[in-house]
Write an enzyme that holds these catalytic residues in place. Structure first.
Site, PDB file in Angstrom:
ATOM      1  N   LYS A   1       0.843  -1.200   0.000  1.00 37.65           N
ATOM      2  CA  LYS A   1       0.000   0.000   0.000  1.00 37.65           C
ATOM      3  C   LYS A   1       0.881   1.253   0.000  1.00 37.65           C
ATOM      4  CE  LYS A   1      -0.354  -0.237   5.031  1.00 37.65           C
ATOM      5  NZ  LYS A   1      -1.060  -0.906   6.138  1.00 37.65           N
TER       6      LYS A   1
ATOM      7  N   TYR B   1      15.652  31.203   5.565  1.00 36.64           N
ATOM      8  CA  TYR B   1      14.475  31.887   6.098  1.00 36.64           C
ATOM      9  C   TYR B   1      14.551  32.069   7.612  1.00 36.64           C
ATOM     10  CZ  TYR B   1      12.165  30.940   1.635  1.00 36.64           C
ATOM     11  OH  TYR B   1      11.834  30.892   0.320  1.00 36.64           O
TER      12      TYR B   1
HETATM   13  C1  LIG Z   1      -0.334  -1.883   6.811  1.00 40.07           C
HETATM   14  C2  LIG Z   1      -0.914  -3.146   7.256  1.00 40.07           C
HETATM   15  C3  LIG Z   1      -0.098  -4.283   7.419  1.00 40.07           C
HETATM   16  C4  LIG Z   1       1.413  -4.242   7.322  1.00 40.07           C
HETATM   17  O1  LIG Z   1       1.943  -3.749   8.541  1.00 40.07           O
HETATM   18  P1  LIG Z   1       3.514  -3.611   8.817  1.00 40.07           P
HETATM   19  O2  LIG Z   1       3.590  -3.114  10.203  1.00 40.07           O
HETATM   20  O3  LIG Z   1       4.029  -2.607   7.830  1.00 40.07           O
HETATM   21  O4  LIG Z   1       4.124  -4.934   8.595  1.00 40.07           O
HETATM   22  C5  LIG Z   1      -0.726  -5.481   7.698  1.00 40.07           C
HETATM   23  N1  LIG Z   1      -2.065  -5.545   7.853  1.00 40.07           N
HETATM   24  C6  LIG Z   1      -2.876  -4.479   7.730  1.00 40.07           C
HETATM   25  C7  LIG Z   1      -4.345  -4.617   7.909  1.00 40.07           C
HETATM   26  C8  LIG Z   1      -2.328  -3.237   7.440  1.00 40.07           C
HETATM   27  O5  LIG Z   1      -3.113  -2.169   7.346  1.00 40.07           O
END
Ligand SMILES: *Cc1c(COP(=O)(O)O)cnc(C)c1O
Length: 375
Positions: free
Chosen positions: A41, A263
């Site tokens: 993601k 700045y």
């Molecule tokens: C993002 C996510 C993961 C992965 O988590 P990590 O801590 O990056 O390994 C797994 N399950 C769900 C539902 C997530 O939203």
């Protein structure tokens, strides 16, 4: 998708060999029959979802997970045909896209499943779904106390194929007691479903932290894990960080006592002469202004402090009284590798590793390195 190329000498190197090592490390923790669902993601946490996904599939990862339809469509458009799970519900107006792009849906209630199955029936296909149980995350899913009832209802719905049932840990490594409670509840649910002869192909809970801290979430009835951060090398000290953010020295200014940098004039030259290097990277690339007068960079063989305020497109570092052999065009490590760890960067700008890599902006091209490319 990130810029593929840019005419500005600021880029992020993504080490595919590191990622391969991390996948192997994850596999070593899991039982033989446990599948890996690679979580890609948010553009693979800023590493570039399409390229990373191709690599993961080559390494034997069979499932991918994203957080929305656009991300899933990008993977399909780039030629990926593996199963893809959406880690969350979508609006009913988008159900058609799930079907068109063959994306597995997350179901968060029996009502939602009913709506989904109607939409699919109308199109003459069977929806493959993963049912999310809220076993303490406090976000999405069927509350634990209704889980058996609603999963059973969903299983009886015409045409729905339950490919998986899952839950998420809010605090996998930091609160083991609570995590073990969650695991027990899911095991109980799996046994009850078995008694009712409800078939679920995959039972899964473990994120990266769980893979390294909660072995009971890596074996029967669990037969899938969902690592994200660990793939990229940041969830555990033994993993290999895969991303290095780099730039090149753009200009070197010889500044005099009393002059100020950037700045709000927060840095004043106190010595008679000080050499200040200008780097073409700023907050629009993902360097927070909290890094102003606090962070450091690595050039050639030494560290140099960030001085003055981080700008949108630039930041400055002090080379000291003389320029210490640093020249225009020299490569600068901003973040990554062993030189400036995610941990160090995160401490200075109060961010967790997830945010740091996600915040490296789209205009920074990702360059993928494999062994054969390394000089
Ligand atoms: C993002 C996510 C993961 C992965 O988590 P990590 O801590 O990056 O390994 C797994 N399950 C769900 C539902 C997530 O939203």
């Amino acid at each position: 998708m990130y810029l593929y190329k840019s005419h500005r000498p600021t880029w992020a190197e993504v080490d595919m060999d590191a990622m391969r090592k991390n996948i192997l490390a994850i596999k070593r923790e899991c039982a033989e029959d446990v599948q890996i669902m690679g979580v890609v993601k948010a553009d693979a946490y800023g590493h570039g979802a399409a390229v990373v996904s191709q690599e993961l599939l080559k390494l034997g990862v069979e499932y991918l997970a994203v957080s929305n339809i656009d991300e899933a469509m990008e993977l399909r458009t780039s030629g990926i045909s593996s199963p893809i799970l959406l880690l969350g519900p979508v609006e009913s107006s988008e159900f058609g896209k799930l079907i068109e792009f063959n994306i597995y849906a997350t179901v968060i209630s029996a009502d939602y499943a009913r709506e989904l199955s109607e939409a699919y029936r109308y199109r003459g296909v069977y929806p493959k779904v993963h049912i999310e149980i809220d076993a303490g995350m406090g976000r999405l899913g069927i509350p634990l106390e209704n889980a058996l009832l609603e999963v059973e209802q969903i299983a009886r719905m015409e045409g729905i194929i339950i490919d998986g049932v899952y839950a998420h840990f809010p605090s996998a490594d930091a609160d083991k007691e609570f995590s073990e409670f969650q695991i027990k509840e899911l095991i109980k649910l799996s046994q009850e479903l078995k008694k009712l002869e409800i078939k679920v192909r995959y039972f899964h809970m473990a994120n990266s932290a769980a893979i390294f801290h909660l072995p009971s979430s890596l074996k029967s009835p669990f037969n899938m894990v969902r690592p994200g951060l660990g793939i990229y090398g940041y969830a555990q000290a033994a993993l290999s960080p895969s991303l290095t953010l780099k730039t090149k020295v753009l200009a070197i200014n010889r500044m005099k006592k009393g002059q100020t940098v950037s700045y709000l004039r927060s840095y004043t030259i106190l010595r008679d002469v000080e050499h200040i290097a200008v780097l073409p990277i700023g907050y629009a690339d993902g360097i927070p202004t909290l890094y102003s007068n606090k962070g450091r960079v690595f050039i050639k063989d030494a560290y140099y402090p960030v001085v003055g305020r981080v700008c949108m497109d630039y930041m400055m570092v002090s080379l000291g009284e003389n320029s210490r052999g640093v020249q225009i065009g020299d490569e600068v490590i901003i973040l990554g590798g062993q030189k400036i760890t995610m941990e160090e960067f995160g401490k200075v700008c109060k961010k967790i590793p997830y945010e740091i890599t996600c915040d490296i902006s789209k205009r920074v091209p990702r360059i993928y390195l494999r062994k054969e490319d390394k000089r």
